[in-house]
Design a protein around this motif. Structure first.
Motif, mmCIF file in Angstrom:
data_model
loop_
_atom_site.group_PDB
_atom_site.id
_atom_site.type_symbol
_atom_site.label_atom_id
_atom_site.label_comp_id
_atom_site.label_asym_id
_atom_site.label_seq_id
_atom_site.Cartn_x
_atom_site.Cartn_y
_atom_site.Cartn_z
ATOM 1 N N LYS A 137 -8.310 -20.254 -1.127
ATOM 2 C CA LYS A 137 -7.176 -20.570 -2.086
ATOM 3 C C LYS A 137 -7.678 -21.750 -3.055
ATOM 4 O O LYS A 137 -8.480 -22.465 -2.706
ATOM 5 C CB LYS A 137 -5.879 -20.691 -1.445
ATOM 6 C CG LYS A 137 -5.100 -19.594 -0.814
ATOM 7 C CD LYS A 137 -3.869 -19.987 -0.310
ATOM 8 C CE LYS A 137 -3.151 -19.024 0.737
ATOM 9 N NZ LYS A 137 -2.192 -19.240 1.147
ATOM 10 N N ARG A 178 -19.868 -13.896 -10.044
ATOM 11 C CA ARG A 178 -19.684 -13.638 -11.434
ATOM 12 C C ARG A 178 -20.735 -12.244 -11.541
ATOM 13 O O ARG A 178 -21.712 -12.459 -11.856
ATOM 14 C CB ARG A 178 -20.186 -14.605 -12.444
ATOM 15 C CG ARG A 178 -19.327 -15.954 -12.392
ATOM 16 C CD ARG A 178 -19.708 -16.946 -13.016
ATOM 17 N NE ARG A 178 -18.752 -18.062 -13.444
ATOM 18 C CZ ARG A 178 -19.224 -19.094 -13.998
ATOM 19 N NH1 ARG A 178 -20.363 -19.317 -14.897
ATOM 20 N NH2 ARG A 178 -18.323 -20.258 -14.114
ATOM 21 N N THR A 184 -12.783 -15.788 1.279
ATOM 22 C CA THR A 184 -12.313 -16.166 0.034
ATOM 23 C C THR A 184 -11.180 -17.170 0.228
ATOM 24 O O THR A 184 -10.538 -17.289 1.244
ATOM 25 C CB THR A 184 -11.407 -14.938 -0.916
ATOM 26 O OG1 THR A 184 -10.417 -14.398 -0.044
ATOM 27 C CG2 THR A 184 -12.384 -13.807 -1.077
ATOM 28 N N GLU A 206 -7.682 -19.639 -11.344
ATOM 29 C CA GLU A 206 -7.435 -17.892 -11.586
ATOM 30 C C GLU A 206 -8.691 -17.305 -10.928
ATOM 31 O O GLU A 206 -8.322 -16.327 -10.033
ATOM 32 C CB GLU A 206 -7.702 -17.709 -12.995
ATOM 33 C CG GLU A 206 -7.451 -16.105 -13.288
ATOM 34 C CD GLU A 206 -7.386 -15.921 -14.646
ATOM 35 O OE1 GLU A 206 -7.851 -14.715 -15.114
ATOM 36 O OE2 GLU A 206 -7.211 -16.687 -15.700
ATOM 37 N N ALA A 207 -9.997 -17.993 -11.134
ATOM 38 C CA ALA A 207 -11.048 -17.217 -9.879
ATOM 39 C C ALA A 207 -10.798 -17.258 -8.534
ATOM 40 O O ALA A 207 -11.199 -16.526 -7.917
ATOM 41 C CB ALA A 207 -12.417 -18.212 -10.393
ATOM 42 N N CYS A 208 -10.155 -18.311 -8.247
ATOM 43 C CA CYS A 208 -9.814 -18.483 -6.821
ATOM 44 C C CYS A 208 -8.793 -17.561 -6.413
ATOM 45 O O CYS A 208 -9.213 -16.708 -5.239
ATOM 46 C CB CYS A 208 -9.330 -19.979 -6.324
ATOM 47 S SG CYS A 208 -10.432 -21.336 -6.421
ATOM 48 N N LYS A 209 -7.775 -17.103 -7.342
ATOM 49 C CA LYS A 209 -6.999 -16.413 -6.939
ATOM 50 C C LYS A 209 -7.257 -14.859 -6.818
ATOM 51 O O LYS A 209 -6.744 -14.078 -6.239
ATOM 52 C CB LYS A 209 -5.672 -16.498 -7.843
ATOM 53 C CG LYS A 209 -4.640 -17.835 -7.496
ATOM 54 C CD LYS A 209 -3.639 -17.714 -8.691
ATOM 55 C CE LYS A 209 -2.885 -19.081 -8.385
ATOM 56 N NZ LYS A 209 -1.636 -19.304 -9.432
ATOM 57 N N LYS A 210 -8.367 -14.601 -7.770
ATOM 58 C CA LYS A 210 -8.719 -13.282 -7.828
ATOM 59 C C LYS A 210 -9.986 -13.096 -6.598
ATOM 60 O O LYS A 210 -10.452 -11.949 -6.779
ATOM 61 C CB LYS A 210 -9.585 -13.089 -9.254
ATOM 62 C CG LYS A 210 -8.438 -12.852 -10.233
ATOM 63 C CD LYS A 210 -9.193 -12.727 -11.720
ATOM 64 C CE LYS A 210 -8.106 -12.353 -12.632
ATOM 65 N NZ LYS A 210 -8.626 -11.937 -13.996
ATOM 66 N N GLY A 211 -10.121 -14.159 -6.033
ATOM 67 C CA GLY A 211 -11.178 -13.727 -4.838
ATOM 68 C C GLY A 211 -12.471 -13.872 -5.192
ATOM 69 O O GLY A 211 -13.379 -13.326 -4.584
ATOM 70 N N ARG A 212 -12.749 -14.550 -6.135
ATOM 71 C CA ARG A 212 -14.172 -14.740 -6.678
ATOM 72 C C ARG A 212 -15.249 -15.961 -5.960
ATOM 73 O O ARG A 212 -16.066 -16.114 -6.494
ATOM 74 C CB ARG A 212 -14.265 -14.765 -8.234
ATOM 75 C CG ARG A 212 -13.981 -13.543 -8.850
ATOM 76 C CD ARG A 212 -14.217 -13.515 -10.265
ATOM 77 N NE ARG A 212 -13.712 -12.277 -10.741
ATOM 78 C CZ ARG A 212 -12.922 -12.047 -12.076
ATOM 79 N NH1 ARG A 212 -12.843 -13.047 -12.674
ATOM 80 N NH2 ARG A 212 -12.732 -10.706 -12.165
#
Length: 139
Positions: free
Chosen positions: A43, A58, A41, A28-34
């Motif tokens: 995948k 963060r 960014t 989820e963090a990868c998908k949100k670009g974090r």
């Protein structure tokens, strides 16, 4: 005996080195670009190699970690330093310290009303500067 891997998926590695509690949170963090590498960014399926510097946002801080070793299996906390090195810039760590000091003053939107503990901390914080009330500034 298994041969050491040359590449590992980023989501598996982030979970393995205990940066995220579950792999789904890492995805989820990868998908949100974090999660990014060299400012780009990535995948969750992106493969990483030894020597890559991974940036994890963060808010309010962006942490940076250098990959020292690869693993797909979650490990104990004592083994983590063998697999990654924290290379976060001092300016980012300073931002973290400032946010800890301000703490309750910078409340996130939507977190609701302050708790009793928050209120007491706010009162204590304002009491520290109550000596200004004794001054007669109009003279």
């Amino acid at each position: 005996m298994k041969e050491p891997k040359n590449e590992v998926r980023i989501d598996k590695w982030l979970w393995a080195v205990r940066l995220f509690k579950t792999r789904s949170i890492a995805i989820e963090a990868c998908k949100k670009g974090r999660i990014s590498i060299k400012g780009v960014t990535i995948k969750p399926s992106r493969s990483i190699k030894v020597g890559d510097v991974i940036e994890v946002r963060r808010p309010p801080v962006t942490y940076s970690f250098e990959v020292l070793n690869l693993s797909e299996n979650r490990m104990g906390a004592k083994l983590v330093p063998e697999f990654m090195k924290d290379v976060t810039s001092p300016s980012q760590l300073e931002i973290l310290e400032m946010s800890k000091v301000s703490g309750f003053v910078d409340r996130a939107r939507g977190t609701g009303r302050p708790t009793k503990k928050d209120r007491r901390e706010l009162d204590q914080f304002t009491e520290d500067y109550s000596f200004f009330d004794d001054w007669d500034l109009e003279d």
